[in-house]
Design a protein around this motif. Structure first.
Motif, mmCIF file in Angstrom:
data_model
loop_
_atom_site.group_PDB
_atom_site.id
_atom_site.type_symbol
_atom_site.label_atom_id
_atom_site.label_comp_id
_atom_site.label_asym_id
_atom_site.label_seq_id
_atom_site.Cartn_x
_atom_site.Cartn_y
_atom_site.Cartn_z
ATOM 1 N N VAL A 252 -4.121 -34.299 -17.431
ATOM 2 C CA VAL A 252 -5.119 -33.780 -18.373
ATOM 3 C C VAL A 252 -4.688 -34.238 -19.760
ATOM 4 C CG1 VAL A 252 -6.204 -31.730 -19.360
ATOM 5 C CG2 VAL A 252 -5.603 -31.774 -16.928
ATOM 6 N N ARG B 249 -11.824 -27.153 -19.876
ATOM 7 C CA ARG B 249 -11.827 -26.592 -18.528
ATOM 8 C C ARG B 249 -12.382 -27.591 -17.514
ATOM 9 N NH1 ARG B 249 -14.479 -20.742 -18.833
ATOM 10 N NH2 ARG B 249 -15.077 -21.239 -20.983
ATOM 11 N N ILE C 293 -9.599 -29.914 -16.714
ATOM 12 C CA ILE C 293 -8.629 -29.299 -15.813
ATOM 13 C C ILE C 293 -9.174 -29.283 -14.387
ATOM 14 C CG2 ILE C 293 -7.473 -27.122 -15.236
ATOM 15 C CD1 ILE C 293 -7.389 -26.607 -18.316
ATOM 16 N N MET D 184 -0.116 -32.045 -18.209
ATOM 17 C CA MET D 184 -1.042 -31.622 -19.264
ATOM 18 C C MET D 184 -0.430 -31.959 -20.619
ATOM 19 S SD MET D 184 -2.311 -27.974 -17.654
ATOM 20 C CE MET D 184 -3.883 -28.062 -18.491
ATOM 21 N N ILE E 197 -5.133 -21.042 -17.641
ATOM 22 C CA ILE E 197 -4.321 -22.011 -16.901
ATOM 23 C C ILE E 197 -3.222 -21.305 -16.110
ATOM 24 C CG2 ILE E 197 -2.585 -22.564 -18.670
ATOM 25 C CD1 ILE E 197 -4.369 -24.995 -16.242
#
Length: 238
Positions: free
Chosen positions: A69, A130, A133, A146, A165
């Motif tokens: 991400v 989001r 993710i 991330m 998360i």
């Protein structure tokens, strides 16, 4: 990681292990080489010396067991939420029915049920993150990287995304490698925090926070103590 000239040394003799299903945070000042390190783990940059190993075997290039991400969401603007989340399985040739079911699962997991047909331009910054993710999870990785994913969000949205998360991690129990330059965020999220020095980056210290209960309270005395300890040990960016 070494460049061809010593003047451009970015990562200097870094070595650490990552444990299965842990939430590992890599913390360091700005311009410390954190993103370069992540890109090497993700297979996007080859190290000029040393190696990246997965389960004892050296890996080269992009590995399907590792997903990322990015700081910027990099969503495809012409695809809906559903289209973005299902993009990885689509490229892998996943059957349409399974691909849609998996995408819906992760869209629901990140709290975007009802936005499947929305386009990125119709979403807030937190919602876009989001989607990013969900897209990373839907690719079916064992390790999720991330890279400062909440850095561009306002404070309230950032706190909400930190809780989200953690909620996803506790349900999915995949290994997460999370990079930040925010000490409070590192203490709130991490089971371990690896503190890097300024560039060229070295490991200054590894903090084990696995015994800290969750959910964590950033006003708790022990939380404030460890945050202050890490702060005092953190290099200035330049």
């Amino acid at each position: 990681m070494f460049s061809r000239t010593r003047a451009n040394l970015i990562i200097d003799d870094i070595s650490f292990d990552i444990y299965e299903n842990e939430f590992l945070v890599i913390l360091g000042p700005g311009q410390a080489g954190k993103t370069v390190l992540l890109n090497m783990i993700a297979g996007l940059y080859p190290p000029t010396s040393g190696s990246i190993q997965y389960e004892g075997k050296e890996i080269h290039g992009v590995d399907p067991r590792i997903s990322m991400v990015f700081q910027k969401t990099a969503l495809l603007p012409w695809r809906t939420v559903m289209g973005n989340v299902s993009f990885g399985p689509e490229l892998a040739g996943c059957p349409a029915r399974q691909m849609e079911a998996d995408a819906r699962h992760y869209i629901d997991l990140v709290g975007l049920n009802g936005f499947e047909k929305s386009y990125p331009r119709q979403l807030s910054g937190g919602m876009k993150q989001r989607v990013g993710i969900a897209r990373a999870y839907c690719a079916g990785p064992e390790v999720l990287i991330m890279d400062e994913p909440f850095g561009a969000l306002d404070a309230q949205t950032r706190y909400m995304m930190e809780d989200k998360i953690l909620e996803i991690w506790e349900k999915e129990k995949k290994t997460i490698i999370f990079v930040t330059n925010n000490i409070e965020e590192a203490c709130y999220l991490g089971e371990r925090v690896i503190l890097l020095s300024k560039c060229p980056a070295k490991v200054k210290k590894i903090y084990d926070l696995s015994d800290f209960p969750r959910p964590r309270d950033n006003l708790d005395k022990e939380f404030m103590r460890i945050r202050q300890e890490i702060s005092a040990n953190t290099d200035l960016p330049f």
